[in-house]
Structure formats: C-alpha cells, structure tokens
Enzyme design. Structure first.
Site, PDB file in Angstrom:
ATOM      1  N   LYS A  53       0.812  -1.228   0.000  1.00 33.22           N
ATOM      2  CA  LYS A  53       0.000   0.000   0.000  1.00 33.22           C
ATOM      3  C   LYS A  53       0.845   1.279   0.000  1.00 33.22           C
ATOM      4  CE  LYS A  53      -4.135  -2.057   1.988  1.00 33.22           C
ATOM      5  NZ  LYS A  53      -5.226  -1.953   2.955  1.00 33.22           N
ATOM      6  N   ASP A  81     -10.396   2.324   1.723  1.00 27.36           N
ATOM      7  CA  ASP A  81     -10.560   1.523   2.945  1.00 27.36           C
ATOM      8  C   ASP A  81     -11.440   2.245   3.967  1.00 27.36           C
ATOM      9  OD1 ASP A  81      -9.158  -0.787   2.306  1.00 27.36           O
ATOM     10  OD2 ASP A  81      -7.238   0.009   2.993  1.00 27.36           O
ATOM     11  N   ALA A 135      -1.032   1.676  14.743  1.00 26.16           N
ATOM     12  CA  ALA A 135      -0.517   2.940  14.194  1.00 26.16           C
ATOM     13  C   ALA A 135       0.157   2.713  12.846  1.00 26.16           C
ATOM     14  CB  ALA A 135       0.442   3.582  15.190  1.00 26.16           C
ATOM     15  N   ALA A 141       5.369   5.881  20.636  1.00 24.10           N
ATOM     16  CA  ALA A 141       5.959   6.915  19.766  1.00 24.10           C
ATOM     17  C   ALA A 141       5.286   6.925  18.397  1.00 24.10           C
ATOM     18  CB  ALA A 141       7.459   6.685  19.633  1.00 24.10           C
ATOM     19  N   MET A 181     -10.648  -5.321  11.991  1.00 22.49           N
ATOM     20  CA  MET A 181     -10.405  -5.316  10.538  1.00 22.49           C
ATOM     21  C   MET A 181      -9.993  -6.694  10.029  1.00 22.49           C
ATOM     22  SD  MET A 181      -8.539  -1.820   9.559  1.00 22.49           S
ATOM     23  CE  MET A 181      -9.172  -0.239  10.032  1.00 22.49           C
ATOM     24  N   GLY A 238     -14.562  -7.495   9.838  1.00 18.01           N
ATOM     25  CA  GLY A 238     -13.657  -7.023   8.795  1.00 18.01           C
ATOM     26  C   GLY A 238     -14.078  -7.436   7.396  1.00 18.01           C
TER      27      GLY A 238
END
Ligand code: ATR
Length: 285
Positions: free
Chosen positions: A73, A110, A137, A164, A224, A247
């Site tokens: 992607k 998506d 993330a 982070a 998902m 999903g």
C-alpha cells in the site's frame, strides 16, 4: 458458469503478497458476472515483491485498475502520479486506476469500506456522537483514523504498542487526535462509541489483551481482521455483550467503490458476495 474472454475483455485485479487467499477476485468476478460486464478480475503477486516494476509495466491501457493489499500500500502511493487527499492523509493507497494515457491515480477507499461496514452492521452508529478508539498505528490505523476524522468524529484516540508511533500518527491528524499506550487503554476506552482493531496482531495469530470491559455498554467493537470472521477480539467483545462489526464487511465495503472506479457501474445487488466469501473462508479453514 463459463465466460468468454475476448480481445475486448477489460482487466482489473488485486496485487498482494501473499495474494493466493484474497477474497477480492471472488467478490469482483461475482459482480462482473451478475452485471454482465465483459471483464475479468485477476490476482497478481509481483515478481520479487518489486511493486514499482510491476506497476510501471501496466501503464497505459493494459489494465483498468488494481486493488492493492499488504505489503504494497505504501509502494502504491509512491508509484501514483496523482494521489487523492484521503490516500495522502492515510499515507497508503489501496486502489490504483490506470488511464489510457499512461497516468496512474492512487486512492484509498478503505475508509469508505470501514464506514460502510458500520452502516451495514450497526446502522444506528453515528461517528459524530463521541470519541472513537483505533488500535494500531500502521497504514490501516492511519486510514481508519483519517476516515473517522473526515466523518466528523469529535475525537480519535490512537492506542499503540509503540507509543511513539501513535504520537506521530496523532500529530499528523491534528488536534482531534490523541495517542495512548496499551497501558493507557482503560482510560482511552472511557466514553467511546466505537473501538476498532487495526493492528496486524491477528495475522500472526497473536491476540490483543485489552480491557474492553472499560468501554461503555453501548460501544461497538470492530476488527479489521476477518480470518477467522469471529476473531478472538470480537469474541471477547461479544462475551461482554458489546455489539460487533466484522472485517469482511469492510472488505466488501471497499470493493464497491473499487468496482465503480474500474467499470463505471455500481455493484449489482442481486448477488450475495458476503455469502460467497463466507463459503470461501469456511472452505479454507
Ligand atoms: P498495516 O500496514 O497493516 O497497518 P503495519 O504498518 O505493520 O501494518 O502496522 C501494524 C500495527 O499492528 C502496528 O501498530 C503494530 O504495533 P507496533 O507499532 O508497536 O509495531 C501493531 N501490532 C502488531 N502486532 C501486535 C501485537 N501482537 N500486539 C499489539 N499491536 C500489534
């Protein structure tokens, strides 16, 4: 069902690694047959995982378009000549359209698939009604968070194993996004309307151990991952009597706008692609 492939047959497909178990060919070919379009939708596993070389070779009239799945992607984003705003925001492309002149346009549907899954399986859900939690993330999480912000969610809370990374994603999304560590999950779950698992944990058979009981009773829990359809995360939610969204519905939800981009037609409603996918998933179990 036999279909005649001729010189006029349009081609679209899906690229991934692995692509063997992709359900997209099942969905799109069922719609193609029901709509009686002269087209075929095929799987591609780019040689040596070299997505750039593969996509460059398809420029200009070879193919109508491609769906792009793991792990390409980000590469699909960088190969695109034009990128939609939502794909740029997600940092990932899952739909490439190849025009006759040789240009490649990247989009990300998506988010539409995700919101479509909620609309299908939790129709009373309103993204504007309260905070939403996204777990993860990576690209999938970024796309989901961007979709909820665009849909008017007042706050998007991003929980991630590596804090982070959640902070970077939240920072890029602006003042309505906040980052949490896994340890902060119970706090992040307060007053949420929905929790979405966008991690890749399920792909490696790992389970998420999160205090879903800290969510309000009316919260909707979505995963998902759809292999299996009833993931351990969704089972945990069901045990706690939370409503769930799966999903597979998101996969079908993103296939619709992809089909329109490839063939200029809305998918026919006469074929139950969800049932076909469930049959395929069952056959592999
Ligand atoms: P994708 O592009 O599908 O989103 P990715 O970019 O590899 O995939 O991101 C995977 C996400 O799943 C990450 O947020 C990852 O957490 P880290 O940032 O800490 O690596 C998360 N993830 C994967 N396995 C996990 C696990 N067992 N528990 C919790 N989070 C997990």
């Amino acid at each position: 069902m036999s279909r005649k492939i001729t010189g006029a047959t349009a081609v679209a497909g899906v690229a991934g690694a692995p692509v063997r178990h992709s359900l997209s060919p099942i969905i799109h070919n069922a719609w193609i047959a029901a709509a009686e379009i002269d087209a075929v939708y095929v799987p591609f596993a780019p040689c040596g995982d070299d997505f750039h070389r593969f996509a460059e070779g398809l420029r200009g009239g070879v193919i109508r378009g491609l769906n792009v799945t793991v792990p390409f992607k980000e590469a699909a984003l960088s190969v695109s000549d034009d990128v939609s705003e939502r794909a740029a925001l997600a940092g990932a492309v899952n739909l490439l359209v190849f025009d006759e002149d040789g240009r490649i346009t990247g989009d990300n549907v998506d988010g539409l698939g995700l919101l479509g899954a909620f609309a299908a399986q939790a129709p009373d859900f309103d993204p504007k009604a309260g905070p939403v939690v996204i777990i993860g993330a990576g690209g999938a999480a970024r796309g989901a968070a961007a979709a909820f912000i665009a849909a008017g969610a007042p706050e998007v809370r991003i929980i991630n194993r590596t804090l982070a990374k959640a902070e970077i994603v939240a920072g890029a999304l602006g003042r309505r996004a906040r980052a949490y560590s896994l340890n902060g999950a119970a706090i992040a779950f307060e007053e949420v309307t929905a929790v979405i698992n966008a991690t890749s944990a399920g792909l490696s058979q790992e389970t998420l151990d999160l205090p879903l009981d800290a969510t309000p009773k009316a919260a909707i829990v979505m995963d998902m991952t759809y292999k299996p359809l009833d993931t351990p995360f969704l089972k945990q939610a069901q045990t706690l009597q939370r409503r769930t969204v799966d999903g597979l519905e998101m996969l079908i939800g993103q296939a619709g706008p992809s089909f329109e981009a490839f063939f200029g037609r809305t998918p026919p409603k006469s074929v139950d692609v969800r049932a076909l996918c469930i049959e395929a998933l069952g056959a592999k179990a």
